[in-house]
Write a protein that holds these residues in place. Structure first.
Motif, PDB file in Angstrom:
ATOM      1  N   ASP A  45     -30.192   2.796  -1.204  1.00 29.25           N
ATOM      2  CA  ASP A  45     -29.747   1.763  -2.147  1.00 29.25           C
ATOM      3  C   ASP A  45     -28.379   2.028  -2.767  1.00 29.25           C
ATOM      4  O   ASP A  45     -27.973   1.294  -3.677  1.00 29.25           O
ATOM      5  CB  ASP A  45     -30.773   1.566  -3.277  1.00 29.25           C
ATOM      6  N   TRP A  46     -27.651   3.011  -2.305  1.00 29.98           N
ATOM      7  CA  TRP A  46     -26.330   3.299  -2.847  1.00 29.98           C
ATOM      8  C   TRP A  46     -25.253   3.081  -1.790  1.00 29.98           C
ATOM      9  O   TRP A  46     -25.393   3.532  -0.649  1.00 29.98           O
ATOM     10  CB  TRP A  46     -26.239   4.753  -3.323  1.00 29.98           C
ATOM     11  N   HIS A  50     -20.999   3.712  -5.051  1.00 27.19           N
ATOM     12  CA  HIS A  50     -21.964   4.274  -5.999  1.00 27.19           C
ATOM     13  C   HIS A  50     -21.899   5.805  -5.977  1.00 27.19           C
ATOM     14  O   HIS A  50     -21.913   6.462  -7.029  1.00 27.19           O
ATOM     15  CB  HIS A  50     -23.391   3.841  -5.639  1.00 27.19           C
ATOM     16  N   ASN A  85     -27.223   5.632 -15.139  1.00 26.63           N
ATOM     17  CA  ASN A  85     -27.336   4.646 -14.067  1.00 26.63           C
ATOM     18  C   ASN A  85     -26.401   3.468 -14.275  1.00 26.63           C
ATOM     19  O   ASN A  85     -25.822   2.934 -13.316  1.00 26.63           O
ATOM     20  CB  ASN A  85     -28.785   4.154 -13.962  1.00 26.63           C
ATOM     21  N   ALA A  89     -23.451   2.095 -11.702  1.00 28.27           N
ATOM     22  CA  ALA A  89     -23.428   0.710 -11.229  1.00 28.27           C
ATOM     23  C   ALA A  89     -22.117   0.014 -11.597  1.00 28.27           C
ATOM     24  O   ALA A  89     -21.548  -0.743 -10.805  1.00 28.27           O
ATOM     25  CB  ALA A  89     -24.610  -0.056 -11.813  1.00 28.27           C
ATOM     26  N   ALA A  92     -19.141   1.181  -9.190  1.00 23.36           N
ATOM     27  CA  ALA A  92     -19.334   1.239  -7.741  1.00 23.36           C
ATOM     28  C   ALA A  92     -18.427   0.307  -6.952  1.00 23.36           C
ATOM     29  O   ALA A  92     -18.063   0.611  -5.813  1.00 23.36           O
ATOM     30  CB  ALA A  92     -20.792   0.931  -7.411  1.00 23.36           C
TER      31      ALA A  92
END
Length: 239
Positions: A45-46, A50, A85, A89, A92
């Motif tokens: 998911d990165w 990120h 987090n 985000a 990124a």
């Protein structure tokens, strides 16, 4: 998780390894295009963006611990998991030059702090990592070396675990074994190159896993699906 001692007798070597690993990372990231930064990294998911932002904010986080060592007022890596987090985000999707510059600047600032700690001989000062592990500040360069080397691989820009400098990979393996030891139910030993490491609480009957540094590091860190000798039946946390 038990505390582990500082390693002042190894710090010169470790800092040299960190400088070279950071230079190798920056030498590769300068060539990554804006489009490639938005593509998937090797972590779930990165994107690469990120991952680069995480690396820069990790330098800042370790810098807060280092600043606390120098000021005498203990620092914390992150205000909260949520803020960590959110920062990742938010950064990124920046252009490639901004990501690379952030990586370079944050790493340089951390290197200066490490130099100052060394000059003031404060490596024995205890720090608390996110997650609660307490250890000597002499382990902070190792923690940063782990981030730089493993995430260089995770960027998926042509560097694999087998490409890591052997001495650096050895320190990364020691760190991963230590950190993983607080998260597993069944402890085990690692035998590599004539050295024995422990992961978690071990007894005389604990399993023994054997392999090269690359094999053991890939297995322990979740970056390889190949099980080394003796690893069958051992359950590791998901990446």
């Amino acid at each position: 998780m038990p505390a582990i001692p500082p390693i002042p007798h190894e710090l010169s070597t470790i800092n040299d390894l960190l400088v070279r690993a950071t230079g190798a990372l920056l030498g590769d990231t300068i060539a990554v295009t804006d489009e490639a930064w938005r593509e998937a990294s090797g972590l779930p998911d990165w994107t690469r963006g990120h991952l680069a932002t995480h690396l820069a904010r990790n330098a800042d986080a370790l810098g807060r611990l280092a600043t606390g060592v120098l000021s005498g007022e203990p620092g914390t890596m992150y205000p909260s998991v949520e803020s960590r987090n959110a920062d990742i985000a938010a950064g990124a999707d920046r252009p490639g030059l901004a990501l690379h510059t952030d990586l370079d600047t944050s790493a340089s600032e951390l290197d200066t702090l490490f130099d100052t700690i060394g000059a003031e001989d404060r490596w024995d000062t205890e720090v608390t990592l996110s997650g609660g592990a307490v250890l000597g500040a002499g382990w902070l360069p190792v923690a940063r070396l782990v981030e730089v080397t493993l995430h260089h691989v995770d960027l998926d820009i042509g560097v694999g675990l087998a490409d890591l400098e052997p001495a650096a990979a050895g320190w990364v393996l020691r760190w991963v074994a230590f950190r993983l030891g607080g998260r597993i139910e069944q402890g085990f030993r690692l035998e590599v190159g004539g050295e024995t490491l422990t992961c978690g609480q071990v007894t005389d009957d604990s399993p023994v896993v054997r392999g090269t540094v690359t094999e053991l590091l890939g297995w322990l860190s979740g970056r390889s699906e190949t099980e080394p000798e003796g690893a069958s039946g051992i359950s590791l946390p998901a990446l």
